[in-house]
Scaffold this motif. Structure first.
Motif, PDB file in Angstrom:
ATOM      1  N   GLU A   1       0.831  -1.195   0.000  1.00 38.58           N
ATOM      2  CA  GLU A   1       0.000   0.000   0.000  1.00 38.58           C
ATOM      3  C   GLU A   1       0.876   1.260   0.000  1.00 38.58           C
ATOM      4  N   PHE A   2       1.946   1.193   0.799  1.00 36.63           N
ATOM      5  CA  PHE A   2       2.807   2.360   0.998  1.00 36.63           C
ATOM      6  C   PHE A   2       3.603   2.697  -0.249  1.00 36.63           C
ATOM      7  N   ARG A   3       4.229   1.690  -0.805  1.00 39.40           N
ATOM      8  CA  ARG A   3       5.042   1.914  -1.989  1.00 39.40           C
ATOM      9  C   ARG A   3       4.174   2.469  -3.099  1.00 39.40           C
ATOM     10  N   TRP A   4       4.725   3.307  -3.853  1.00 40.57           N
ATOM     11  CA  TRP A   4       4.090   3.917  -5.023  1.00 40.57           C
ATOM     12  C   TRP A   4       3.051   4.971  -4.651  1.00 40.57           C
ATOM     13  N   THR A   5       2.212   4.736  -3.594  1.00 43.20           N
ATOM     14  CA  THR A   5       1.259   5.793  -3.276  1.00 43.20           C
ATOM     15  C   THR A   5       1.950   6.922  -2.527  1.00 43.20           C
ATOM     16  N   LYS A   6       2.856   6.563  -1.624  1.00 43.84           N
ATOM     17  CA  LYS A   6       3.539   7.595  -0.843  1.00 43.84           C
ATOM     18  C   LYS A   6       4.926   7.862  -1.405  1.00 43.84           C
ATOM     19  N   LEU A   7       5.556   6.783  -1.844  1.00 39.58           N
ATOM     20  CA  LEU A   7       6.948   6.884  -2.269  1.00 39.58           C
ATOM     21  C   LEU A   7       7.113   6.075  -3.541  1.00 39.58           C
ATOM     22  N   SER A   8       7.510   6.716  -4.615  1.00 42.65           N
ATOM     23  CA  SER A   8       7.691   5.963  -5.856  1.00 42.65           C
ATOM     24  C   SER A   8       9.145   6.038  -6.284  1.00 42.65           C
ATOM     25  N   MET A   9       9.489   5.204  -7.239  1.00 43.89           N
ATOM     26  CA  MET A   9      10.888   5.089  -7.590  1.00 43.89           C
ATOM     27  C   MET A   9      11.052   4.993  -9.105  1.00 43.89           C
ATOM     28  N   VAL A  10      12.058   5.657  -9.627  1.00 47.42           N
ATOM     29  CA  VAL A  10      12.416   5.526 -11.038  1.00 47.42           C
ATOM     30  C   VAL A  10      13.794   4.878 -11.068  1.00 47.42           C
ATOM     31  N   PHE A  11      13.853   3.713 -11.670  1.00 48.83           N
ATOM     32  CA  PHE A  11      15.086   2.937 -11.586  1.00 48.83           C
ATOM     33  C   PHE A  11      16.085   3.312 -12.658  1.00 48.83           C
ATOM     34  N   GLN A  12      17.294   2.872 -12.414  1.00 54.67           N
ATOM     35  CA  GLN A  12      18.354   2.979 -13.393  1.00 54.67           C
ATOM     36  C   GLN A  12      17.923   2.169 -14.621  1.00 54.67           C
ATOM     37  N   GLY A  13      18.045   2.725 -15.800  1.00 56.26           N
ATOM     38  CA  GLY A  13      17.639   1.999 -17.009  1.00 56.26           C
ATOM     39  C   GLY A  13      16.176   1.623 -16.988  1.00 56.26           C
ATOM     40  N   ALA A  14      15.373   2.468 -16.305  1.00 54.42           N
ATOM     41  CA  ALA A  14      13.961   2.132 -16.138  1.00 54.42           C
ATOM     42  C   ALA A  14      13.230   2.048 -17.462  1.00 54.42           C
ATOM     43  N   MET A  15      13.776   2.769 -18.448  1.00 55.91           N
ATOM     44  CA  MET A  15      13.053   2.785 -19.719  1.00 55.91           C
ATOM     45  C   MET A  15      12.970   1.407 -20.334  1.00 55.91           C
ATOM     46  N   ASN A  16      13.814   0.476 -19.846  1.00 58.28           N
ATOM     47  CA  ASN A  16      13.722  -0.881 -20.364  1.00 58.28           C
ATOM     48  C   ASN A  16      12.823  -1.734 -19.491  1.00 58.28           C
ATOM     49  N   ALA A  17      12.237  -1.123 -18.456  1.00 58.40           N
ATOM     50  CA  ALA A  17      11.415  -1.883 -17.526  1.00 58.40           C
ATOM     51  C   ALA A  17       9.972  -1.978 -17.990  1.00 58.40           C
ATOM     52  N   LEU A  18       9.623  -1.262 -19.067  1.00 55.65           N
ATOM     53  CA  LEU A  18       8.253  -1.338 -19.568  1.00 55.65           C
ATOM     54  C   LEU A  18       8.049  -2.674 -20.273  1.00 55.65           C
ATOM     55  N   SER A  19       6.882  -3.250 -20.059  1.00 54.39           N
ATOM     56  CA  SER A  19       6.593  -4.516 -20.724  1.00 54.39           C
ATOM     57  C   SER A  19       6.403  -4.288 -22.212  1.00 54.39           C
ATOM     58  N   PRO A  20       7.072  -5.079 -23.049  1.00 54.52           N
ATOM     59  CA  PRO A  20       6.986  -4.837 -24.487  1.00 54.52           C
ATOM     60  C   PRO A  20       5.671  -5.284 -25.118  1.00 54.52           C
ATOM     61  N   VAL A  21       4.870  -6.056 -24.401  1.00 55.57           N
ATOM     62  CA  VAL A  21       3.721  -6.670 -25.073  1.00 55.57           C
ATOM     63  C   VAL A  21       2.398  -5.942 -24.868  1.00 55.57           C
ATOM     64  N   THR A  22       2.364  -4.942 -23.972  1.00 56.92           N
ATOM     65  CA  THR A  22       1.113  -4.199 -23.845  1.00 56.92           C
ATOM     66  C   THR A  22       1.370  -2.721 -24.055  1.00 56.92           C
TER      67      THR A  22
END
Lengths: 289, 599
Positions: free
Chosen positions: B404-425
């Motif tokens: 619940e806490f993660r993302w709603t209160k504190l979110s994160m952008v990772f190193q090389g995050a642009m490759n973290a998107l799913s390619p199929v949707t």
């Protein structure tokens, strides 16, 4: 006076686009001269063709057009078989450019032998320690393997390897971009010292405007394979004329200009003709939305 | 990056070679033991046992007395037979192993290195060989060769021909990756001949793979040969474990319950195969170190040494990290983060600067409790001070509360995050996912509206919502990741090298967006990077990390103009100024040679 003249270099790559084959021009009519004691910097973003130029100079890629000629001190063009005595390359990633299986000694002894600089085990060993000393590494490093060295130490070995054949022209392809920041300066200083000692001609390839300015005498700014601006390094960086160079200079981090107003507005980008961005994954330039 | 401890040269060389050898483990020990014992038996056994073919009139005697393992139907000694049969099987196994490995090396390595038409032909040939079912082909080939000419060589060649293709494909894939390595290019630039590049630069790095393929080929050959011989298609004049089983079968050993005749050869085959497989597992671990078990100390206290969570201070803190320590457990525990204390204020950009291995990413992960074993938080507290006045002890949250806490209160952008998107949707679906998970009450139209809103915030045309990640450029993908982190209106955003992989112009655009959100949305950013000049320009305060400790923390202005810690000064000096005086940067003295060499 060994000089390299690159004239109107062109490189086309065949790209498969669905069923059709089309050709992509990675380097478009680039010319420059490398002279002893001088450094020419090629500056540009990824995909601008700077690494392709490095590979063509190092004879890892064949140019699709144009010419590369090396002239020896006697004014005679160096024949093909001697090209590699004169022209050597330092690669970007020292973690990839040394063979993990072999010792430092192997990496230095092979070029010494291949280019007839050393005969016999004793002379080879002596020259290997001499090379190590020139890049400020202790002679005991000869028996080590790459995984026992830090990034900076590896890059020093890679530089020593480039010097081993007695090269007078060195292509340095982003030699510090893979290293930790506190080590970069030492490596650049080493290159500068060796250049002075050996009167080397250096082609310095980088995306970092600041080191390009401090390290080189002349800068060529590349955008999509073309040279959009060239000139003495201070002039190009401090007083850029082409809009793309202006954009690059303005976009580089600059703590001295903390409160400046920067706007990568559409206007600035379009004026620069820099509406396309390079995509690392597809390896293509794509028009920005 | 630390200096390697001084060790004398000879032992270093040994260490280097050792990296190419399998690590000692019980698996390897048992495997080598089994192989050694059976090989010894096969080599020495035939010298000490009597004639295996001596016929006596004591058919099918049970084990005991003079014949330890009894006799066959015709009174031959089973021990003597096994000794000779083991030798025969080993010989075939080795022969096939060698031939199949050479074949696969030639087709796999040479083909892929040569590239072009050679590679295509070789690879086509291997693929054809691969789809031809092995054993049936062996049966057909073996059947066509007249029994009289079917020596052990014939069988070995037949088995080798049917057994190399799979290895060739594996070797081809590996060579394709090796031939593009910089060290291969460097060898070419140095002027090495092609055959030397293959044999000296590429081949040694394939050794573990070749060894593993060899071992596999040996196992397969021994098993296939046993199968062939059992079917009566084996070598006519040789005795192997397979022929022994064949005779046992024909002599009705099973029906007569003469277990001593067929169990021992079967057992030898099984144990030898088992031993080779165990050795192969160990070789696989050199090729893929991820297979190694992380040695964990049993009974390690998982409970962190807790510090009482911070009281809400005077200043408008949104996240307080106190005395946080993170240790990577293992043979030699590594203290990646050592007692770090930080306060992130509302609406602030706090820069975290440091070089590789300084612990900055580990710290970011631990704050968000994303660290995985062997990393463990051994002490400290992380407290989140919500806008609404409640305080959350992040390290004490249960799994559901944490989600619940993660993302709603504190979110994160990772190193090389642009490759973290799913390619199929489509990216819209991926954004929508976040909303349906965390805001189940939202209507479809509201979710869509929110997605459009965040896209506009990060400067991507909402028309691109329906795009798939591969249709977007790297910079745009990174903007989408930031949009995703913004979706739930978090109060803290941790960004780990968010722009490092991007070109400067694209990077600048994204930095501008981040500064804009900070001003407009009032959230706090923990910005992690090695690029100190960038931090000096955009952040309010900067923490400099080295070896797991924060060595200096101050405002960007102070750090820039009056750095106190020598390491901060060293870092600052490492970046030449774009517009400052030319010359001082390069012309200065080089770092002196000190013991162990320069870094």
């Amino acid at each position: 006076m060994t000089t390299l003249v690159a004239r109107d270099l062109v490189k086309d790559f065949g790209v498969r686009d669905g069923l059709r084959r089309r050709s992509l021009r990675a380097v478009d009519r680039v010319s420059f001269t490398l002279e002893p004691g001088r450094t020419v910097a090629l500056v540009g973003e990824s995909g601008s063709g700077k690494s392709t130029i490095a590979k063509m100079i190092a004879r890892l890629e064949k140019p699709s057009g144009g010419s590369i000629a090396v002239t020896g001190p006697d004014g005679v063009e160096v024949p093909d078989k001697d090209y590699r005595h004169r022209v050597q390359m330092v690669f970007q990633d020292p973690f990839a450019s040394l063979n993990p299986f072999h010792t430092v000694e192997h990496h230095l002894a092979r070029p010494l032998r291949l280019h007839g600089r050393a005969r016999g085990a004793e002379e080879t060993a002596r020259l290997v320690s001499e090379l190590l000393e020139r890049v400020t590494l202790p002679a005991s490093f000869a028996s080590r393997r790459p995984h026992e060295l830090s990034g900076g130490q590896r890059q020093r070995v890679a530089i020593a390897r480039a010097l081993a054949p007695g090269a007078e022209i060195v292509v340095a392809d982003e030699p510090v971009s893979m290293l930790d920041v506190s080590i970069r300066l030492g490596i650049l200083k080493l290159l500068a010292r060796l250049q002075k000692e050996e009167d080397l001609a250096v082609l310095y390839i980088t995306h970092d405007l600041a080191t390009a300015r401090h390290f080189s005498d002349e800068i060529l700014v590349l955008y999509r394979g073309r040279v959009v601006e060239r000139g003495p390094s201070d002039r190009v960086i401090l007083d850029p004329r082409h809009p793309y160079t202006k954009l690059l200079a303005a976009a580089s981090p600059n703590p001295d200009a903390r409160d400046r107003v920067f706007e990568v507005g559409r206007a600035a980008v379009e004026a620069a003709g820099a509406t396309a961005a390079y995509d690392h994954h597809t390896g293509r330039w794509e028009e920005a939305a | 990056m630390t200096n390697p401890s001084p060790v004398t040269a000879p032992s270093r060389t040994k260490d280097g070679r050792r990296a190419m050898l399998p690590r000692w483990s019980p698996k390897l020990g048992v495997g080598l033991g089994l192989i050694g014992a059976i090989a010894l038996f096969g080599v020495v056994g035939p010298l000490v046992v009597g004639d295996p073919n001596a016929v006596r009139d004591i058919g099918l005697t049970a084990p005991g007395g003079e014949h330890w393992l009894g006799t066959t139907q015709t009174g031959q000694d089973v021990v003597a037979q096994i000794a000779f049969a083991t030798r025969g099987s080993l010989r075939i196994g080795l022969l096939v192993g060698l031939m199949a490995t050479v074949l696969s090396a030639v087709f796999g390595i040479v083909g892929s290195y040569a590239g072009g038409i050679v590679d295509e032909l070789f690879s086509l040939f291997s693929n054809v060989m691969l789809v031809i079912p092995g054993l049936p082909l062996v049966i057909v080939i073996a059947g066509f060769v007249p029994a009289a000419q079917r020596g052990s060589w014939t069988i070995a060649v037949v088995l080798a021909i049917t057994g190399w293709a799979a290895s060739a494909r594996v070797l081809r894939a590996q060579t394709l990756s090796l031939r593009n390595r910089d060290y291969v290019a460097a060898a070419k630039v140095a002027g090495e001949k092609t055959w030397r590049v293959i044999t000296v630069e590429i081949l040694p790095n394939l050794l573990p793979l070749l060894a593993s393929q060899f071992v596999f080929a040996v196992v397969l050959a021994i098993l296939s040969e046993a199968g062939l011989s059992f079917l009566g298609l084996g070598a006519s004049n040789s005795s192997t474990l397979g022929t022994m089983l064949y005779y046992a079968q024909n002599g009705f050993a099973l029906q007569r319950e003469a277990w001593w005749w067929f169990v021992p050869p079967g057992l030898v085959i099984a144990l030898f195969g088992c031993g080779l497989s165990l050795v192969n597992f160990s070789i696989d671990e050199i090729i893929n170190p991820k297979l190694r078990d992380v040695p964990r100390r049993p009974g390690k206290v998982a409970e962190a040494l807790r510090v009482t969570p911070a009281e809400r201070g005077e200043d408008d803190a949104v996240l307080t990290v106190e005395d946080l320590s993170v240790v990577y457990q293992g043979d030699k525990p590594v203290h990646a983060v050592k007692g770090v204390s930080l306060t992130l204020r509302r609406g602030e950009i706090l820069g975290l600067a440091g070089e590789s291995g300084c612990g900055k990413t580990t710290l970011a992960y631990a704050v968000n409790r994303l660290h995985k074993p062997p990393a463990e938080v051994t002490s400290g507290a992380v407290t989140f001070h919500d806008r609404d006045g409640t305080d959350t002890d992040v390290l004490g949250l249960g799994p559901e509360e944490l989600r619940e806490f993660r993302w709603t209160k504190l979110s994160m952008v990772f190193q090389g995050a642009m490759n973290a998107l799913s390619p199929v949707t489509s990216v819209a679906a991926q954004l929508d996912d976040v909303l349906t998970t965390h805001r189940p009450g939202m209507s479809r139209a509201d979710r869509r509206a929110r997605c459009v809103e965040v896209f506009e915030l990060v400067g991507v045309d909402p028309a691109r919502l329906g795009s798939f990640p591969h249709e977007l450029s790297g910079g745009m993908r990174q903007r989408v990741m930031i949009a995703m982190a913004l979706l739930l209106d978090p109060q803290v955003m941790i960004m780990d090298e968010p722009t490092t992989a991007l070109d400067v112009v694209v990077q600048r655009g994204i930095l501008l967006e981040i500064l804009k959100f900070r001003d407009e949305l009032g959230f706090a950013v923990l910005f992690i990077t090695h690029d100190l000049p960038l931090l000096l320009e955009i952040s309010d305060r900067i923490a400099v990390m080295r070896d797991g400790e924060v060595v200096e923390l101050g405002t960007a202005q102070d750090l820039h103009l009056d750095p106190r810690h020598p390491y901060t000064r060293e870092l600052l000096d490492s970046f030449p100024s774009l517009t400052g005086d030319r010359g001082g940067f390069i012309r200065g003295t080089e770092p002196a040679l000190h013991d162990g060499g320069v870094r």
